[in-house]
Structure formats: structure tokens, C-alpha cells
Design a protein around this motif. Structure first.
Motif, PDB file in Angstrom:
ATOM      1  N   ILE A 343      44.279  16.165 -25.498  1.00 16.51           N
ATOM      2  CA  ILE A 343      44.670  15.026 -24.664  1.00 16.51           C
ATOM      3  C   ILE A 343      46.079  15.236 -24.094  1.00 16.51           C
ATOM      4  O   ILE A 343      46.333  15.004 -22.916  1.00 16.51           O
ATOM      5  N   SER A 344      46.975  15.700 -24.942  1.00 17.30           N
ATOM      6  CA  SER A 344      48.356  15.785 -24.465  1.00 17.30           C
ATOM      7  C   SER A 344      48.531  16.897 -23.436  1.00 17.30           C
ATOM      8  O   SER A 344      49.286  16.745 -22.474  1.00 17.30           O
ATOM      9  N   TYR A 345      47.828  18.012 -23.591  1.00 14.05           N
ATOM     10  CA  TYR A 345      47.944  19.080 -22.592  1.00 14.05           C
ATOM     11  C   TYR A 345      47.246  18.656 -21.288  1.00 14.05           C
ATOM     12  O   TYR A 345      47.748  18.923 -20.195  1.00 14.05           O
ATOM     13  N   LEU A 346      46.118  17.955 -21.423  1.00 13.16           N
ATOM     14  CA  LEU A 346      45.435  17.511 -20.196  1.00 13.16           C
ATOM     15  C   LEU A 346      46.265  16.467 -19.466  1.00 13.16           C
ATOM     16  O   LEU A 346      46.273  16.408 -18.238  1.00 13.16           O
ATOM     17  N   GLU A 347      46.969  15.665 -20.213  1.00 13.44           N
ATOM     18  CA  GLU A 347      47.845  14.675 -19.576  1.00 13.44           C
ATOM     19  C   GLU A 347      48.907  15.391 -18.729  1.00 13.44           C
ATOM     20  O   GLU A 347      49.205  14.984 -17.600  1.00 13.44           O
ATOM     21  N   GLU A 348      49.436  16.473 -19.254  1.00 14.44           N
ATOM     22  CA  GLU A 348      50.454  17.224 -18.502  1.00 14.44           C
ATOM     23  C   GLU A 348      49.840  17.909 -17.276  1.00 14.44           C
ATOM     24  O   GLU A 348      50.466  17.997 -16.227  1.00 14.44           O
ATOM     25  N   ILE A 349      48.607  18.382 -17.439  1.00 13.60           N
ATOM     26  CA  ILE A 349      47.934  19.018 -16.290  1.00 13.60           C
ATOM     27  C   ILE A 349      47.699  17.960 -15.208  1.00 13.60           C
ATOM     28  O   ILE A 349      47.901  18.199 -14.017  1.00 13.60           O
ATOM     29  N   TYR A 350      47.319  16.771 -15.659  1.00 14.96           N
ATOM     30  CA  TYR A 350      47.142  15.658 -14.720  1.00 14.96           C
ATOM     31  C   TYR A 350      48.448  15.422 -13.936  1.00 14.96           C
ATOM     32  O   TYR A 350      48.443  15.283 -12.703  1.00 14.96           O
ATOM     33  N   HIS A 351      49.551  15.389 -14.654  1.00  9.75           N
ATOM     34  CA  HIS A 351      50.843  15.167 -13.974  1.00  9.75           C
ATOM     35  C   HIS A 351      51.134  16.278 -12.966  1.00  9.75           C
ATOM     36  O   HIS A 351      51.651  16.029 -11.879  1.00  9.75           O
ATOM     37  N   ALA A 352      50.794  17.509 -13.352  1.00 12.39           N
ATOM     38  CA  ALA A 352      51.049  18.631 -12.439  1.00 12.39           C
ATOM     39  C   ALA A 352      50.219  18.450 -11.168  1.00 12.39           C
ATOM     40  O   ALA A 352      50.704  18.672 -10.050  1.00 12.39           O
ATOM     41  N   ILE A 353      48.974  18.023 -11.345  1.00 14.21           N
ATOM     42  CA  ILE A 353      48.105  17.816 -10.175  1.00 14.21           C
ATOM     43  C   ILE A 353      48.672  16.692  -9.304  1.00 14.21           C
ATOM     44  O   ILE A 353      48.752  16.793  -8.080  1.00 14.21           O
ATOM     45  N   GLU A 354      49.116  15.617  -9.959  1.00  9.68           N
ATOM     46  CA  GLU A 354      49.727  14.495  -9.218  1.00  9.68           C
ATOM     47  C   GLU A 354      50.967  14.954  -8.465  1.00  9.68           C
ATOM     48  O   GLU A 354      51.290  14.464  -7.399  1.00  9.68           O
ATOM     49  N   THR A 355      51.677  15.929  -9.044  1.00  5.50           N
ATOM     50  CA  THR A 355      52.898  16.426  -8.400  1.00  5.50           C
ATOM     51  C   THR A 355      52.553  17.340  -7.223  1.00  5.50           C
ATOM     52  O   THR A 355      53.424  17.737  -6.463  1.00  5.50           O
ATOM     53  N   GLY A 356      51.280  17.697  -7.102  1.00  4.83           N
ATOM     54  CA  GLY A 356      50.874  18.492  -5.935  1.00  4.83           C
ATOM     55  C   GLY A 356      50.255  19.839  -6.268  1.00  4.83           C
ATOM     56  O   GLY A 356      49.890  20.589  -5.357  1.00  4.83           O
ATOM     57  N   ALA A 357      50.149  20.171  -7.561  1.00  9.13           N
ATOM     58  CA  ALA A 357      49.597  21.489  -7.902  1.00  9.13           C
ATOM     59  C   ALA A 357      48.089  21.505  -7.658  1.00  9.13           C
ATOM     60  O   ALA A 357      47.404  20.515  -7.902  1.00  9.13           O
ATOM     61  N   ASP A 358      47.623  22.664  -7.179  1.00  9.50           N
ATOM     62  CA  ASP A 358      46.191  22.801  -6.854  1.00  9.50           C
ATOM     63  C   ASP A 358      45.443  23.385  -8.066  1.00  9.50           C
ATOM     64  O   ASP A 358      45.024  24.539  -8.056  1.00  9.50           O
ATOM     65  N   VAL A 359      45.299  22.551  -9.116  1.00  5.54           N
ATOM     66  CA  VAL A 359      44.600  23.035 -10.311  1.00  5.54           C
ATOM     67  C   VAL A 359      43.120  22.697 -10.157  1.00  5.54           C
ATOM     68  O   VAL A 359      42.768  21.550  -9.909  1.00  5.54           O
ATOM     69  N   LYS A 360      42.293  23.720 -10.280  1.00  6.52           N
ATOM     70  CA  LYS A 360      40.865  23.528  -9.988  1.00  6.52           C
ATOM     71  C   LYS A 360      39.981  23.518 -11.221  1.00  6.52           C
ATOM     72  O   LYS A 360      38.790  23.207 -11.138  1.00  6.52           O
ATOM     73  N   GLY A 361      40.533  23.942 -12.385  1.00  6.32           N
ATOM     74  CA  GLY A 361      39.660  23.963 -13.555  1.00  6.32           C
ATOM     75  C   GLY A 361      40.430  24.207 -14.838  1.00  6.32           C
ATOM     76  O   GLY A 361      41.585  24.671 -14.814  1.00  6.32           O
ATOM     77  N   TYR A 362      39.766  23.884 -15.938  1.00  7.01           N
ATOM     78  CA  TYR A 362      40.371  24.027 -17.264  1.00  7.01           C
ATOM     79  C   TYR A 362      39.347  24.642 -18.202  1.00  7.01           C
ATOM     80  O   TYR A 362      38.240  24.103 -18.363  1.00  7.01           O
ATOM     81  N   PHE A 363      39.680  25.781 -18.777  1.00  3.44           N
ATOM     82  CA  PHE A 363      38.797  26.444 -19.739  1.00  3.44           C
ATOM     83  C   PHE A 363      39.482  26.405 -21.098  1.00  3.44           C
ATOM     84  O   PHE A 363      40.485  27.098 -21.306  1.00  3.44           O
ATOM     85  N   HIS A 364      38.950  25.599 -21.982  1.00  3.41           N
ATOM     86  CA  HIS A 364      39.573  25.487 -23.297  1.00  3.41           C
ATOM     87  C   HIS A 364      39.295  26.757 -24.098  1.00  3.41           C
ATOM     88  O   HIS A 364      38.185  27.308 -24.060  1.00  3.41           O
TER      89      HIS A 364
END
Ligand code: BGC
Length: 443
Positions: A343-364
Motif C-alpha cells: 500500500i505504501s509503495y503504491l501510494e507513492e507511485i500514485y503521487h508520482a503519476i499525479e506529479t506527471g510521471a508516465d507510469v504504465k504498470g506495476y509488477f510486484h
């Protein structure tokens, strides 16, 4: 309570991820397949005690259908896996059609179940014949790898969406040739230098070969990126060391290969590193031990530092390429920790996306507990627990938490409650000069 105190809006919404986001898990052939007895790791393991050997691992060579069905039942829509070069080319220049057919079935099965497939062509292990003739030190190594790539890509192209040429070239070079704890156990600066160049050349050759076969292919690497920071920000030499470490460990490979040989960036994030000079007289900077910082760590002693994934994504956003988190996970037998980690790492990824990063996927990392290299079966990274004696798979609660996140395509509020509430600047009922002034962001 005074009325002019700032009030935070209590937001009960989920943290949404972009449409068509890829959610999945990653594995690698030697770590899950079992009995990969034609590669250099297997050979090296024979010098170690039995409990340090990969042996049958998760026996995924046989159980792949069940594993993929399980991943699908757990909601995954994408999967990252690797093929084993030593099975496909067990002798130099001789390709084993049976192994190729096997992988076709594996990949076909993934596609049939609707997964987006990310295929890694090299994940740390090398065929024994390749290692014997000099491995990655051999000047011919990039061409030998290219020949393998040219052979397999036409076979597997109907089933693959994203190609990863080489997993963590920097880690491979460091572990195997600089500190010499992975095969071929070299400790040589010269070999390190050569190998790194050869891996870069191999990537470029593979990139071009794949594009010749599939002009619109999406090809990249999975790079282990560590967030470095000076332990003492007032120390100029530590700040310079931070810059140098980031440059060498994270960015150099892209500079050697040229950024135009990467259609996407695959980031594996595990490590936060503080850099310090150990004592006034120290000449060389070193990494600060977690024994000193006493931060929260995984079962393998790796610091838990969610903010680092935000920092790395933002750093790599400057390349203006799509980003996939190709690995991220925690070794822990305490699954509550994995839940919080996720949850905490995904929350940070969410913030990065909100900041404008083009993150397209997450492979745990990873779908299953598996063979964790030198740590063998000590590091339990699986969303799914594996009993290595019976080969029984048991999804951990974290696997269901992940499923819920995938179903909602975001992190629901009720899960965030597990971490405490994050309060965002827009939600705070006060207009400060700083929050009103966009340029203040850059202060
Ligand atoms: C590697 C995996 C490994 C994971 C956890 C990554 O560096 O690609 O093979 O299992 O980290 O150590």
C-alpha cells in the motif's frame, strides 16, 4: 478549537490509477522453474550446501498452468517472466526445439488467459558453455547473445507485448565481477569495466535485432535503481558522492547504450542508500549501514523506504519515456508487513503519476516465494506462499489486498487507513502564500 485553525477535508476516496494500468507480478526462470542444470548458477550452487541450491525451486517448468491460473484468479492482468537461455541453447549454436516449444506453450497459456506479457531474455543466468568461453568478459559475448535473441524472437513474437533484453545489468556486473560473490566469482575492476561495456553492447544489439523483426516492438531493460542520498546534506563531499553514486548505479547504463535504445524504462526498486564518509579522515565514501540508521528493514535487512520509489520515478521521468515498475517487493514471512509495503509503495507511485510521471504498470516481486540467489529460500518475496516440499501454493492475505487494488484500479481508502491518513495540500482548508504560488513548488 479556534475556527481559523486549518481543517483537513476527510477524503474517503480511492487513489485512482490510470486507465489500462498493468497490474501483475514478476518472476525469473532460474528462480522458479527448477532443475536448470545447464547454467552457470546451477554449477556454482553445487559448491554450496544443499539448502543453498535451487534444486526443483517452484517446479514452475511443470506447474506453469496452475501458477498462471492462480495469478489470473488473483486479478493480475499482466505478467513478467523470463526464458532460460541455457535450456534453449544448451550447447553453443545448437538450439533445443523442445525447449522452444515448451516456452511457446507457456507464453500461449498466458496470452490465452488475457495477460499482457513482459518477457525478459536474460535474467542473471548464463549457459555453461557461454560461461566457459569467458562469459560476459568475452568480446564475442554481445554477438552470442544477439544470435540467441534472433533465434527466439520470431518464435515468441505472437505472445509477447513488452521485451526486456537484460535484467539488472549493473547488479550482475557488480555481484559477479566486482565483489565476486556470484558466478564467475571474479573480483576485478578491469573485468567489471569490460563486462559492463559488453552488456551495454549486447542490449543495443538485442534492441536492434528485435526492432528489425518487429518494427513497432517495445523493448527496454529492467534496471535496479537505488535512491541515494547524502547522510549529511551540509557535507559537500557527501552530496558529490550522492551525485556520483546515482550517476554510476542508476544512469550510466542508459548513457552507454544511448537513451534511444529504450522504448520504455523498467525500474526495479528495492534500495535506499545513505552515503557518508566514515570519519573525518575517510577518503572514500561508503554506504551507511542499517545497523546505524536502525530503520525498518525486511527479513534480508533491506530498508523499507516507500518515498524512494517516488524519487526514482521522478528522476527517470526526465527521460520522457513510459515507465514500468518491473520489480518491487519485500522479503518477509510477516505478511502484514507485505500488505503495508504494497500500500505504501503504491501510494507513492500514485503521487508520482499525479506529479506527471508516465507510469504504465506495476509488477510486484514476486508472484511466488522462490529461489532468492545467495539467500536461497530464506527471502520470502511471494504474494503466494510456496511449500517447497509439497509444491503447494497458498495465497497470502497480501495477494487478496493486491487483488482488491487491481479490481478498483486504485488504492481504496479503507486500505490507506492501514497506514494512517495522508493529507494533501489541496485538502487543507487554508490558502497559504506558498500553496498559491506555483513557482514556490520549485523552491
Ligand atoms: C532481481 C531478482 C531478485 C530480486 C530480490 C532483483 O534484483 O531481479 O532476481 O530476486 O531482486 O532480490
Amino acid at each position: 478549537m479556534s475556527d481559523d485553525l486549518p481543517k483537513a477535508k476527510h477524503d474517503h476516496q480511492l487513489l485512482p490509477f490510470p486507465e489500462n494500468f498493468l497490474w501483475g507480478a514478476a518472476t525469473s526462470s532460474h528462480q522458479v522453474e527448477g532443475n536448470n542444470n545447464d547454467n552457470d548458477w546451477w554449477e556454482f550452487e553445487q559448491s554450496l550446501p544443499v539448502n543453498h541450491r535451487s534444486l526443483t525451486a517452484c517446479n514452475q517448468y511443470e506447474l506453469y498452468q496452475k501458477d498462471f491460473k492462480l495469478a489470473r484468479d488473483l486479478g493480475h492482468n499482466a505478467h513478467r517472466l523470463s526464458i532460460e537461455w541455457s535450456r534453449i541453447e544448451p550447447q553453443e549454436g545448437e538450439f533445443n526445439q523442445e525447449a522452444i516449444e515448451h516456452y511457446k506453450k507457456v507464453l500461449h497459456n498466458l496470452k490465452q488467459q488475457g495477460f499482457t506479457v513482459m518477457l525478459t531474455l536474460h535474467h542473471f543466468t548464463n549457459p555453461v558453455w557461454f560461461a566457459k568461453r569467458g562469459g560476459w568478459e568475452d568480446t564475442k559475448a554481445p554477438r552470442l547473445f544477439e544470435r540467441f535473441v534472433k533465434k527466439v524472437v520470431p518464435e515468441f513474437l505472437p505472445f509477447v507485448d513488452l521485451w526486456v533484453t537484460i535484467n539488472e545489468p549493473t547488479v550482475l556486473t557488480f555481484m559477479a565481477y566486482l565483489i565476486g560473490v556470484w558466478p564467475p566469482l571474479k573480483k576485478s575492476k578491469w573485468a567489471t569495466f569490460q563486462v559492463y561495456q559488453h552488456l551495454a553492447a549486447a542490449h543495443v544489439r538485442a534492441y536492434n535485432a528485435i526492432h528489425e523483426i518487429i518494427p513497432n516492438a517495445k523493448v527496454g531493460i529492467a534496471q535496479n535503481v537505488s535512491s541515494f542520498s547524502a547522510f549529511h546534506h551540509h557535507s559537500i563531499r557527501e552530496v558529490v558522492a550522492e551525485w556520483a553514486a546515482d550517476k554510476i548505479a542508476n544512469h550510466l547504463f542508459y548513457e552507454l547504450t544511448g537513451k534511444n535504445t529504450h522504448d520504455f524504462l523498467g525500474l526495479n526498486y528495492y534500495f535506499n542508500r545513505y552515503i557518508s564518509f566514515n570519519g573525518e579522515k575517510a577518503r572514500i565514501p561508503s554506504l551507511v549501514d542499517v545497523q546505524i540508521t536502525k530503520k525498518e528493514v525486511s527479513d534480508l535487512g533491506w530498508e523499507v523506504f516507500p518515498q524512494g520509489i517516488f524519487d526514482m520515478i521522478m528522476d527517470f521521468s526526465d527521460y520522457h519515456k513510459p515507465i514500468y515498475i518491473t520489480e518491487n517487493g519485500i522479503a518477509s514471512t510477516n505478511d502484514d508487513r507485505r500488505v503495508r509495503f504494497l500500500i505504501s509503495y503504491l501510494e507513492e507511485i500514485y503521487h508520482a503519476i499525479e506529479t506527471g510521471a508516465d507510469v504504465k504498470g506495476y509488477f510486484h516481486w514476486s508472484l511466488l516465494d522462490n529461489f532468492e540467489w545467495l539467500d536461497a529460500y530464506k527471502g520470502r518475496f511471494g504474494l503466494v506462499e510456496v511449500d517447497f516440499k509439497s509444491q503447494k501454493r497458498t495465497p497470502r492475505p497480501s495477494a487478496y489486498v493486491y487483488k482488491e487494488i487491481i479490481e478498483q484500479n486504485g488504492v481504496p481508502h479503507k486500505l490507506l487507513k492501514l497506514l494512517g491518513h495522508g493529507i494533501h495540500i489541496e485538502e487543507v482548508n487554508v490558502k497559504s502564500e506558498i500553496s498559491n504560488n506555483k513557482s514556490a513548488k520549485h523552491i
